[in-house]
Motif scaffolding. Structure first.
Motif, short mmCIF file in Angstrom:
data_model
loop_
_atom_site.label_atom_id
_atom_site.label_comp_id
_atom_site.label_asym_id
_atom_site.label_seq_id
_atom_site.Cartn_x
_atom_site.Cartn_y
_atom_site.Cartn_z
N ASP A 8 0.80 -1.22 0.14
CA ASP A 8 -0.01 0.07 -0.01
C ASP A 8 0.90 1.25 0.08
OD1 ASP A 8 -2.10 -1.60 0.17
OD2 ASP A 8 -2.36 -1.65 2.18
N PHE A 9 1.96 1.03 -0.85
CA PHE A 9 2.75 2.36 -0.89
C PHE A 9 2.20 3.68 -1.56
CE2 PHE A 9 6.34 4.89 -2.71
CZ PHE A 9 6.80 5.29 -1.83
N ASP A 10 1.39 3.32 -2.69
CA ASP A 10 0.93 4.48 -3.34
C ASP A 10 -0.58 4.18 -3.50
OD1 ASP A 10 1.11 6.62 -4.93
OD2 ASP A 10 2.01 5.89 -6.56
N ILE A 11 -1.15 5.27 -3.72
CA ILE A 11 -2.73 5.51 -4.03
C ILE A 11 -3.05 4.69 -5.21
CG2 ILE A 11 -3.31 7.28 -2.38
CD1 ILE A 11 -3.43 9.05 -4.92
N PRO A 12 -4.36 4.04 -5.34
CA PRO A 12 -4.46 3.40 -6.48
C PRO A 12 -4.81 4.50 -7.68
CG PRO A 12 -6.15 2.54 -4.83
CD PRO A 12 -5.34 3.65 -4.16
N ARG A 13 -4.29 4.16 -8.96
CA ARG A 13 -4.33 5.03 -10.01
C ARG A 13 -5.66 5.15 -10.68
NH1 ARG A 13 1.13 6.99 -11.24
NH2 ARG A 13 2.45 5.50 -10.04
N LEU A 73 -0.69 -6.06 -6.66
CA LEU A 73 -0.90 -7.59 -6.34
C LEU A 73 -2.31 -7.86 -6.67
CD1 LEU A 73 1.68 -8.01 -3.48
CD2 LEU A 73 1.96 -8.67 -5.93
N THR A 74 -2.77 -8.84 -7.12
CA THR A 74 -4.29 -9.20 -6.99
C THR A 74 -4.32 -10.80 -6.75
OG1 THR A 74 -4.70 -7.72 -8.79
CG2 THR A 74 -6.32 -9.61 -8.37
N PRO A 75 -4.61 -11.09 -5.72
CA PRO A 75 -4.73 -12.64 -5.16
C PRO A 75 -5.42 -13.30 -6.18
CG PRO A 75 -4.82 -11.22 -3.40
CD PRO A 75 -5.02 -10.42 -4.62
N PRO A 76 -5.21 -14.63 -6.54
CA PRO A 76 -4.05 -15.21 -5.79
C PRO A 76 -2.73 -15.16 -6.54
CG PRO A 76 -5.24 -16.97 -7.07
CD PRO A 76 -5.82 -15.58 -7.20
N ARG A 77 -2.63 -15.09 -7.87
CA ARG A 77 -1.19 -15.07 -8.33
C ARG A 77 -0.84 -13.82 -9.45
NH1 ARG A 77 -0.62 -21.17 -9.89
NH2 ARG A 77 0.98 -19.88 -11.45
N VAL A 132 3.41 -5.18 -12.90
CA VAL A 132 4.46 -4.14 -12.73
C VAL A 132 4.19 -3.12 -13.66
CG1 VAL A 132 6.90 -3.97 -12.84
CG2 VAL A 132 6.10 -6.29 -11.84
N PHE A 133 4.28 -1.77 -12.92
CA PHE A 133 3.97 -0.84 -14.00
C PHE A 133 5.00 0.22 -13.82
CE2 PHE A 133 1.65 0.04 -9.96
CZ PHE A 133 1.99 1.40 -9.92
N HIS A 134 5.98 0.20 -12.97
CA HIS A 134 7.21 1.01 -12.77
C HIS A 134 8.40 0.38 -12.23
CE1 HIS A 134 8.89 4.93 -11.53
NE2 HIS A 134 9.24 4.34 -10.28
#
Length: 68
Positions: free
Chosen positions: A11-16, A42-46, A50-52
């Motif tokens: 939860d480092f950055d707010i959702p885009r 990350l969206t469980p389960p797998r 990566v966007f940056h």
């Protein structure tokens, strides 16, 4: 990536976009030994989106508490 991972900040950055998950920050070493910052959702389960990815910037390291 986990063998080179030095810090993980959920939860480092707010959702885009509305309804999306907050980004997780990963700080670790690249193949050449340079420090990297990587942001992913990350969206469980797998699922991992990566966007940056780029060399670690001082302001991101400080915000993440990496130097504490």
């Amino acid at each position: 990536m986990t063998e080179n991972l030095l810090l993980r900040v959920p939860d480092f950055d707010i959702p885009r976009a509305p309804g999306q998950r907050a980004a997780t920050l990963y700080i670790g070493l690249g193949r050449g030994g340079q420090m990297l910052e990587v942001l992913a959702v990350l969206t469980p389960p797998r699922d991992l989106f990566v966007f940056h990815a780029m060399p670690l910037r001082p302001e991101i390291a400080q915000r993440a508490g990496f130097y504490d």
